[in-house]
Scaffold this motif. Structure first.
Motif, PDB file in Angstrom:
ATOM      1  N   GLY A 119       0.841  -1.184   0.000  1.00  0.00           N
ATOM      2  CA  GLY A 119       0.000   0.000   0.000  1.00  0.00           C
ATOM      3  C   GLY A 119       0.879   1.237   0.000  1.00  0.00           C
ATOM      4  N   THR A 145      -0.119  -6.427   0.468  1.00  0.00           N
ATOM      5  CA  THR A 145      -1.516  -6.804   0.317  1.00  0.00           C
ATOM      6  C   THR A 145      -1.717  -7.765  -0.842  1.00  0.00           C
ATOM      7  OG1 THR A 145      -2.179  -4.645   1.150  1.00  0.00           O
ATOM      8  CG2 THR A 145      -3.821  -5.849  -0.092  1.00  0.00           C
ATOM      9  N   THR A 189      -7.167   4.048  -1.036  1.00  0.00           N
ATOM     10  CA  THR A 189      -6.489   4.039  -2.341  1.00  0.00           C
ATOM     11  C   THR A 189      -7.211   3.136  -3.345  1.00  0.00           C
ATOM     12  OG1 THR A 189      -4.462   4.271  -1.014  1.00  0.00           O
ATOM     13  CG2 THR A 189      -4.182   4.125  -3.382  1.00  0.00           C
ATOM     14  N   GLU A 212      -5.759  -1.268   2.542  1.00  0.00           N
ATOM     15  CA  GLU A 212      -5.348  -0.410   1.430  1.00  0.00           C
ATOM     16  C   GLU A 212      -5.051  -1.249   0.200  1.00  0.00           C
ATOM     17  OE1 GLU A 212      -2.416   3.346   0.429  1.00  0.00           O
ATOM     18  OE2 GLU A 212      -1.786   1.957   1.989  1.00  0.00           O
ATOM     19  N   PRO A 262      -3.147  -2.305  -3.090  1.00  0.00           N
ATOM     20  CA  PRO A 262      -1.733  -2.142  -3.466  1.00  0.00           C
ATOM     21  C   PRO A 262      -1.576  -1.090  -4.562  1.00  0.00           C
ATOM     22  CG  PRO A 262      -2.566  -4.264  -4.222  1.00  0.00           C
ATOM     23  CD  PRO A 262      -3.647  -3.644  -3.399  1.00  0.00           C
TER      24      PRO A 262
END
Length: 182
Positions: free
Chosen positions: A16, A23, A73, A97, A99
């Motif tokens: 992230g 992730t 994101t 989050e 990636p």
């Protein structure tokens, strides 16, 4: 025009941008009228619908929420799916989050685009998803934008590189870019 989903499951992994957490994420097909949904596997299979009404923060990235569950994101993967014409997708993720990958939607588009989409047996009509939120639709409208590189701008003795702009004149685009950087 009928709704569309993915033909297969795609896997992505990486850190992230803001959390630095590594992730794992899969994007796969979903039934009609599901919309695009994220499933947080790290918090008990909690889902977060990808809807404008679920945006909870836009500082440095877009965060969507469902109750106490947040996901940051999301903008690059959502722009890729929207641009490809995906109506229904299930995105399973094991952190808070998405990636960052290369920092754009390119990897998603290059992975999913060549396979095409699966047409589903339901009209694309803006029907509310199962969470009760209205999904915005462009319908059959055609949106065209001309993207041209703006000349290189010096900032603090450095060069920004080519700055893309969408349909603005050079002077306006230049002043907007300079305002953003101050």
């Amino acid at each position: 025009m009928n709704q569309k989903t993915l033909k297969r499951i795609y896997s992505f992994e990486g850190k992230g941008l803001h959390t630095g957490v590594y992730t794992h994420m899969t994007i796969g097909p979903a039934p009609v009228n599901t919309g695009i949904r994220f499933v947080r596997r790290d918090v008990g299979e909690s889902y977060i619908p990808a809807l404008a009404s679920r945006v909870s923060n836009t500082a440095r990235s877009t965060t969507i929420s469902n109750g106490e569950n947040n996901l940051a994101t999301v903008e690059h993967v959502l722009s890729a799916l929207t641009g490809l014409g995906v109506d229904n997708a299930l995105i399973r993720i094991d952190s808070g989050e998405v990636p960052i990958l290369d920092g754009s939607a390119r990897i998603y588009v290059e992975s999913i685009g060549p396979d095409g989409l699966e047409e589903q047996d339901a009209e694309r009509d803006g029907t509310p998803d199962r969470a009760g939120d209205e999904r915005p639709r462009l319908g059959d409208a055609e949106v065209k934008r001309t993207v041209r590189p703006l000349r290189q701008l010096p900032v603090d003795g450095q060069r920004l590189g080519d700055v893309a702009r969408l349909g603005a004149d050079d002077d306006v685009a230049e002043s907007l870019v300079l305002q953003d950087l101050q």
